[in-house]
Write a protein that holds these residues in place. Structure first.
Motif, PDB file in Angstrom:
ATOM      1  N   GLU A  70      53.392  12.674  41.869  1.00  0.00           N
ATOM      2  CA  GLU A  70      52.564  13.423  42.822  1.00  0.00           C
ATOM      3  C   GLU A  70      51.699  12.449  43.627  1.00  0.00           C
ATOM      4  O   GLU A  70      50.483  12.592  43.714  1.00  0.00           O
ATOM      5  CB  GLU A  70      51.686  14.439  42.074  1.00  0.00           C
ATOM      6  N   PHE A  71      52.346  11.472  44.223  1.00  0.00           N
ATOM      7  CA  PHE A  71      51.654  10.421  44.966  1.00  0.00           C
ATOM      8  C   PHE A  71      50.802  11.003  46.094  1.00  0.00           C
ATOM      9  O   PHE A  71      51.250  11.847  46.860  1.00  0.00           O
ATOM     10  CB  PHE A  71      52.698   9.458  45.542  1.00  0.00           C
ATOM     11  N   ARG A  72      49.534  10.535  46.186  1.00  0.00           N
ATOM     12  CA  ARG A  72      48.630  10.961  47.250  1.00  0.00           C
ATOM     13  C   ARG A  72      47.987   9.725  47.872  1.00  0.00           C
ATOM     14  O   ARG A  72      47.382   8.917  47.160  1.00  0.00           O
ATOM     15  CB  ARG A  72      47.547  11.900  46.697  1.00  0.00           C
ATOM     16  N   LYS A  73      48.104   9.634  49.176  1.00  0.00           N
ATOM     17  CA  LYS A  73      47.674   8.420  49.871  1.00  0.00           C
ATOM     18  C   LYS A  73      46.185   8.150  49.691  1.00  0.00           C
ATOM     19  O   LYS A  73      45.756   6.992  49.562  1.00  0.00           O
ATOM     20  CB  LYS A  73      48.026   8.522  51.356  1.00  0.00           C
ATOM     21  N   ASP A  74      45.360   9.206  49.683  1.00  0.00           N
ATOM     22  CA  ASP A  74      43.910   9.003  49.547  1.00  0.00           C
ATOM     23  C   ASP A  74      43.555   8.293  48.234  1.00  0.00           C
ATOM     24  O   ASP A  74      42.566   7.563  48.163  1.00  0.00           O
ATOM     25  CB  ASP A  74      43.172  10.340  49.617  1.00  0.00           C
ATOM     26  N   TYR A  75      44.362   8.528  47.207  1.00  0.00           N
ATOM     27  CA  TYR A  75      44.084   7.893  45.918  1.00  0.00           C
ATOM     28  C   TYR A  75      44.208   6.373  45.996  1.00  0.00           C
ATOM     29  O   TYR A  75      43.536   5.652  45.258  1.00  0.00           O
ATOM     30  CB  TYR A  75      45.035   8.441  44.846  1.00  0.00           C
ATOM     31  N   THR A  76      45.093   5.884  46.873  1.00  0.00           N
ATOM     32  CA  THR A  76      45.308   4.429  46.953  1.00  0.00           C
ATOM     33  C   THR A  76      44.082   3.699  47.496  1.00  0.00           C
ATOM     34  O   THR A  76      43.977   2.486  47.360  1.00  0.00           O
ATOM     35  CB  THR A  76      46.518   4.102  47.850  1.00  0.00           C
ATOM     36  N   LYS A  77      43.161   4.433  48.110  1.00  0.00           N
ATOM     37  CA  LYS A  77      41.965   3.806  48.684  1.00  0.00           C
ATOM     38  C   LYS A  77      40.797   3.766  47.701  1.00  0.00           C
ATOM     39  O   LYS A  77      39.716   3.292  48.040  1.00  0.00           O
ATOM     40  CB  LYS A  77      41.549   4.565  49.949  1.00  0.00           C
ATOM     41  N   LEU A  78      41.042   4.264  46.469  1.00  0.00           N
ATOM     42  CA  LEU A  78      39.948   4.328  45.505  1.00  0.00           C
ATOM     43  C   LEU A  78      39.545   2.961  44.960  1.00  0.00           C
ATOM     44  O   LEU A  78      38.562   2.855  44.216  1.00  0.00           O
ATOM     45  CB  LEU A  78      40.322   5.264  44.348  1.00  0.00           C
ATOM     46  N   SER A  79      40.289   1.932  45.331  1.00  0.00           N
ATOM     47  CA  SER A  79      39.879   0.578  44.933  1.00  0.00           C
ATOM     48  C   SER A  79      38.506   0.229  45.510  1.00  0.00           C
ATOM     49  O   SER A  79      37.836  -0.695  45.038  1.00  0.00           O
ATOM     50  CB  SER A  79      40.911  -0.446  45.402  1.00  0.00           C
ATOM     51  N   ILE A  80      38.080   0.990  46.516  1.00  0.00           N
ATOM     52  CA  ILE A  80      36.757   0.761  47.113  1.00  0.00           C
ATOM     53  C   ILE A  80      35.644   0.939  46.081  1.00  0.00           C
ATOM     54  O   ILE A  80      34.555   0.372  46.216  1.00  0.00           O
ATOM     55  CB  ILE A  80      36.536   1.719  48.324  1.00  0.00           C
ATOM     56  N   LEU A  81      35.917   1.697  45.022  1.00  0.00           N
ATOM     57  CA  LEU A  81      34.898   1.910  43.990  1.00  0.00           C
ATOM     58  C   LEU A  81      34.546   0.607  43.287  1.00  0.00           C
ATOM     59  O   LEU A  81      33.376   0.342  42.994  1.00  0.00           O
ATOM     60  CB  LEU A  81      35.394   2.945  42.972  1.00  0.00           C
ATOM     61  N   LYS A  82      35.567  -0.218  43.025  1.00  0.00           N
ATOM     62  CA  LYS A  82      35.314  -1.510  42.373  1.00  0.00           C
ATOM     63  C   LYS A  82      34.583  -2.469  43.309  1.00  0.00           C
ATOM     64  O   LYS A  82      33.759  -3.278  42.879  1.00  0.00           O
ATOM     65  CB  LYS A  82      36.634  -2.138  41.914  1.00  0.00           C
ATOM     66  N   ASP A  83      34.907  -2.376  44.603  1.00  0.00           N
ATOM     67  CA  ASP A  83      34.236  -3.243  45.580  1.00  0.00           C
ATOM     68  C   ASP A  83      32.765  -2.872  45.722  1.00  0.00           C
ATOM     69  O   ASP A  83      31.894  -3.743  45.837  1.00  0.00           O
ATOM     70  CB  ASP A  83      34.919  -3.127  46.945  1.00  0.00           C
ATOM     71  N   THR A  84      32.482  -1.574  45.726  1.00  0.00           N
ATOM     72  CA  THR A  84      31.124  -1.094  45.997  1.00  0.00           C
ATOM     73  C   THR A  84      30.253  -1.036  44.738  1.00  0.00           C
ATOM     74  O   THR A  84      29.054  -1.294  44.792  1.00  0.00           O
ATOM     75  CB  THR A  84      31.191   0.309  46.653  1.00  0.00           C
ATOM     76  N   PHE A  85      30.889  -0.665  43.606  1.00  0.00           N
ATOM     77  CA  PHE A  85      30.131  -0.520  42.352  1.00  0.00           C
ATOM     78  C   PHE A  85      30.840  -1.308  41.237  1.00  0.00           C
ATOM     79  O   PHE A  85      31.399  -0.715  40.305  1.00  0.00           O
ATOM     80  CB  PHE A  85      30.035   0.961  41.963  1.00  0.00           C
ATOM     81  N   PRO A  86      30.857  -2.622  41.324  1.00  0.00           N
ATOM     82  CA  PRO A  86      31.656  -3.437  40.395  1.00  0.00           C
ATOM     83  C   PRO A  86      31.244  -3.327  38.935  1.00  0.00           C
ATOM     84  O   PRO A  86      32.064  -3.561  38.041  1.00  0.00           O
ATOM     85  CB  PRO A  86      31.432  -4.868  40.915  1.00  0.00           C
ATOM     86  N   SER A  87      30.006  -2.951  38.660  1.00  0.00           N
ATOM     87  CA  SER A  87      29.546  -2.905  37.262  1.00  0.00           C
ATOM     88  C   SER A  87      29.755  -1.546  36.597  1.00  0.00           C
ATOM     89  O   SER A  87      29.521  -1.399  35.392  1.00  0.00           O
ATOM     90  CB  SER A  87      28.065  -3.276  37.197  1.00  0.00           C
ATOM     91  N   VAL A  88      30.197  -0.542  37.367  1.00  0.00           N
ATOM     92  CA  VAL A  88      30.373   0.804  36.806  1.00  0.00           C
ATOM     93  C   VAL A  88      31.806   0.929  36.265  1.00  0.00           C
ATOM     94  O   VAL A  88      32.769   0.721  36.999  1.00  0.00           O
ATOM     95  CB  VAL A  88      30.120   1.896  37.877  1.00  0.00           C
ATOM     96  N   PRO A  89      31.968   1.255  34.984  1.00  0.00           N
ATOM     97  CA  PRO A  89      33.317   1.359  34.427  1.00  0.00           C
ATOM     98  C   PRO A  89      34.112   2.517  35.034  1.00  0.00           C
ATOM     99  O   PRO A  89      33.534   3.516  35.471  1.00  0.00           O
ATOM    100  CB  PRO A  89      33.078   1.575  32.933  1.00  0.00           C
ATOM    101  N   ILE A  90      35.432   2.354  35.033  1.00  0.00           N
ATOM    102  CA  ILE A  90      36.336   3.384  35.541  1.00  0.00           C
ATOM    103  C   ILE A  90      37.185   3.907  34.387  1.00  0.00           C
ATOM    104  O   ILE A  90      37.732   3.133  33.606  1.00  0.00           O
ATOM    105  CB  ILE A  90      37.252   2.826  36.657  1.00  0.00           C
TER     106      ILE A  90
END
Length: 602
Positions: A151-171
Motif C-alpha cells: 500500500e505504497f503512499r508517496k507522502d510517507y517517503t517524505k517522513l525522513s524529515i522527522l529525523k532531520d528536524t527532531f534527531p533526538s526523538v525516537p521513531i
C-alpha cells in the motif's frame, strides 16, 4: 517501584489489561530507552499500546502518524473513554476546533496527537511541534513508506524529515505486514538509527481459511453467510467499484443489511457508511481495498474475497480484519482463471519499473500458489513471512485433504491447441476448440479441421479452467497480449509436451464447499460461561449507552470484555476491575450500570 511494575500498573489502571502480549513489553522498553524501533505485529496484536503506554509513562507529547481520518477519530474516542487526553489535527476540524487543539498542545495538556503524513510535512505543523516537548514519533502502517509494500503512499517517503528536524526523538515504525525487503526499505526511508526490530508471530489461529473455485459467486456467498454467519458483521472485498455496487445491491435483494465503500463515493457517503459499519450490528460492508487501514471493529466475524488480492501481504492484511477480538472468524475466498488474467494485465499496463513488475509478479505467483495448494494453507501463508509451523488442522486443506489426478495428457492437449491455433487466442476460445464447439467463430476460422478440435470434449470446462490456471502459474503458458488476453507457449512448454515432466492437479470434491466449512466451524460459536442470556443483556446495555454517547459499541466494552464479565460475574468495584478490559476510567463511567445488570441476573 521499578519500571516494569509501573508499566503493568498503567496497563491495568488505564486500559484494564493484566499482562502485555506478544512483544509489547520489549517494544515499549525499547522506545523508553530512546531507541528507534520497528515493530511487526499481526492485526489485532495490540500495536497501539506500544506507543500509548510510553506516551503516558513519560513526559511530553507522542505524535502518531496515521493514514486515515476515521482511524484517528476512533483512536481518540478510545483514548478519551480510558481517561487519556488525545487529539487529532486534520481537515475534519473547524478553525476554532483546530486553534483549541493547538492551544492545548502549547500548554502541554495533550499526551497523544494523531496527524496525517501530509499534515506533518507542512512547515506550520513542524514549527508548532518545535514549541512542544516531544517524546516519540509513532508511524502507523509504516509499510506505506516502501515501494515494495502493498500500500505504497508517496507522502510517507517524505517522513525522513522527522529525523532531520527532531534527531533526538525516537521513531517507532509499526505495521502488520512487511517482508524482509520491505522492512529494509522502511528503515532506509525513515532513516532509523541503531534500531531494534521486533517481529511477532503472524499466526492468527482463530481465523479459519477456506478458498474455493468460483462458480456462481453470489449464490456461493449467500450460501456461506446463511449457513455460518447469518447474523454476523462481515466484510466482502471486490476488485472494482462497479462490482462493489453490483454485489451490494444483490445482497440487499437477498435481505442483508449491506452497504458500499469505495473511492468513487463522496466523502460524505464514505463517512456515513464507515459510521454505520462501526455502530450497527449485523451489517455487511462490500468494499474495494479503499476500505482497509483503520478498521478497528473487533467483532468482524468474516472477511470474504470475491476477487483475488494482488499479494499475500494484501490478503493477510485484509483477512486480519476478522476476529480481532480473538474469537473464531472466517476468511473465505473465491477465485478463478479470470483473476489471473485481470491482475496480470493490470500489472503489465502500469508504468512501473521492470524491477518492480518482476517483484510484483513474484507476489502474485505466491498468491496463486496459496489458492492452488493441496497442503496446509496457513503453513504456506506463514512461510511467506519466514515463519514455520506444522499443519494447522484448521483450514479447508487440512480438514478435507484433496485427491490428486495426473493431468499431463490434458495439459499436452491444451499446449498443442495453443500452438496449432497460432498462439493468438484466449482461454475461452481455446476451451471451445478442445471441446469441439460449433461456435461460428471456430467454424469460420477453420479450426474445426485441426487435429486438436474436439479431443477434449469429455473434459468438463471447469477442469480446463483449473488446468489453465496451473499452466499459467507454473509458466508453461504466458499471457501474450494483455489487451486481448491471448495465450502463448513459453520456453518450458517443450518439456511438458515431450512428457519429460508430469502435471498433477487437485480432484474436484463431490461434496460442496459448505459441507467443508461446516467441518471447520462446527462448535466454534460456543462459549465457556454458558450465560448467553446474560451476555445479550450486557450487549443491550452497551448498545443503549453507545447510542446515547454517539460512539461505536465496542468503544464502551468489546465482546471479549462482556464475555469475561459473564465468566467472573463481578459484584463489586474491585471484582469489576478484575475483568479484562475494564480500567479505572471506564469503571467510573459505566461500572455501576453493568454491575446492576449482573446483580439482577444473579
Amino acid at each position: 517501584m521499578d519500571r516494569q511494575k509501573q508499566l503493568k500498573k498503567l496497563l491495568k489502571e488505564v486500559f484494564g489489561y493484566k499482562d502485555f502480549r506478544l512483544e509489547q513489553s520489549n517494544i515499549i522498553n525499547s522506545v523508553l530507552d530512546g531507541n528507534d524501533t520497528m515493530a511487526i505485529m499481526p492485526t489485532g496484536g495490540g500495536k497501539s499500546l506500544c506507543y500509548q503506554i510510553p506516551a503516558l509513562f513519560g513526559d511530553g507529547l507522542c505524535v502518531v502518524i496515521s493514514p486515515l481520518i476515521s482511524l484517528m477519530k476512533d483512536q481518540v474516542i478510545n483514548l478519551k473513554q480510558n481517561g487519556v487526553e488525545g487529539h487529532f489535527l486534520n481537515s475534519s476540524l473547524s478553525s476554532d476546533e483546530r486553534r483549541e487543539v493547538e492551544r492545548k498542545l502549547r500548554r502541554g495538556e495533550v499526551k497523544i496527537l494523531y496527524i496525517a503524513p501530509e499534515g506533518i510535512l507542512s512547515q506550520y505543523i513542524l514549527n508548532l511541534l518545535s514549541e512542544v516537548k516531544l517524546n516519540l514519533f509513532a508511524i502507523d502502517e509504516a509499510h506505506c513508506v516502501s515501494q515494495w509494500g502493498h500500500e505504497f503512499r508517496k507522502d510517507y517517503t517524505k517522513l525522513s524529515i522527522l529525523k532531520d528536524t527532531f534527531p533526538s526523538v525516537p521513531i517507532l515504525a509499526l505495521t502488520a505486514t512487511a517482508d524482509k525487503r520491505t522492512r529494509e526499505d522502511m528503515a532506509h526511508q525513515l532513516r532509523l538509527k541503531n534500531f531494534n526490530t521486533y517481529i511477532c508471530s503472524f499466526d492468527r489461529p482463530n481465523i479459519q481459511y477456506t478458498i474455493c473455485e468460483r462458480e456462481n459467486e453470489i449464490e456461493q456467498l449467500d450460501e456461506f453467510i446463511q449457513k455460518f454467519h447469518k447474523n454476523d458483521t462481515g466484510i466482502v472485498y471486490c476488485l472494482s467499484r462497479k462490482k462493489v455496487e453490483t454485489i451490494t445491491e444483490k445482497l440487499k435483494d437477498l435481505g442483508y443489511h449491506a452497504i458500499s465503500y469505495h473511492a468513487g463515493l463522496s466523502s460524505e457517503e464514505r463517512n456515513r457508511n464507515q459510521e454505520i459499519f462501526s455502530s450497527a450490528d449485523q451489517v455487511i460492508v462490500v468494499a474495494t481495498i479503499a476500505f482497509g487501514m483503520g478498521i478497528d471493529r473487533p467483532d468482524v466475524r468474516f472477511v470474504a474475497h470475491l476477487d483475488l488480492p494482488k499479494s499475500l501481504e494484501s490478503y493477510y492484511q485484509e483477512t486480519g480484519r476478522a476476529g480481532r477480538d480473538g474469537k473464531e472468524a472466517s476468511a473465505w475466498m473465491l477465485y478463478g482463471l479470470s483473476d489471473v488474467v485481470k491482475l496480470s494485465r493490470m500489472l503489465e499496463m502500469t508504468e512501473a519499473s521492470e524491477e518492480y513488475k518482476q517483484y510484483a509478479r513474484f507476489k502474485l505467483d505466491f498468491m496463486l500458489s496459496l489458492c492452488e495448494t493441496t497442503s496446509c494453507r496457513r503453513k504456506m501463508l506463514l512461510s511467506y513471512f519466514d515463519e514455520h509451523i506444522d499443519d494447522c488442522g484448521n483450514c479447508d486443506c487440512c480438514l478435507e485433504p484433496q485427491e490428486m489426478w495426473d493431468a499431463t495428457k490434458e495439459a499436452q492437449m491444451m499446449l498443442s491447441c495453443v500452438y496449432r491455433t497460432g498462439q493468438l487466442y484466449g482461454s475461452s476460445y481455446l476451451i471451445e476448440v478442445l471441446r469441439g464447439s460449433k461456435n461460428a467463430k471456430v467454424l469460420d476460422r477453420g479450426h474445426d479441421t485441426l487435429s486438436v478440435y474436439g479431443i477434449g470434449k469429455d473434459v468438463d470446462k471447469k477442469v480446463w479452467d483449473a488446468l489453465l490456471r496451473q499452466l499459467l502459474m507454473t509458466n508453461y503458458i504466458a499471457i501474450k497480449n494483455f489487451e486481448y488476453r491471448t495465450l502463448a507457449l513459453t520456453s518450458r512448454s517443450k518439456e511438458l509436451l515431450r512428457g519429460e515432466v508430469s502435471l498433477k492437479l487437485r480432484k474436484k470434491k463431490e461434496e460442496g464447499q459448505v459441507k467443508i466449512i461446516q467441518k471447520i466451524l462446527s462448535g466454534s460459536a460456543h462459549t465457556s460461561h454458558g450465560r448467553e442470556d446474560l451476555f445479550e443483556k450486557l450487549r443491550g446495555l452497551r448498545m443503549d449507552i453507545a447510542k446515547e454517547m454517539k460512539v461505536p459499541p465496542y468503544v464502551i466494552f468489546n465482546d471479549k470484555t462482556l464475555h469475561d464479565m459473564c465468566n467472573i460475574m463481578p459484584r463489586s468495584k474491585d471484582e469489576m476491575l478484575m475483568v479484562n478490559g475494564v480500567g479505572q476510567s471506564k469503571h467510573e463511567k459505566y461500572g455501576d450500570q453493568f454491575l446492576k445488570v449482573i446483580g439482577e441476573y444473579i
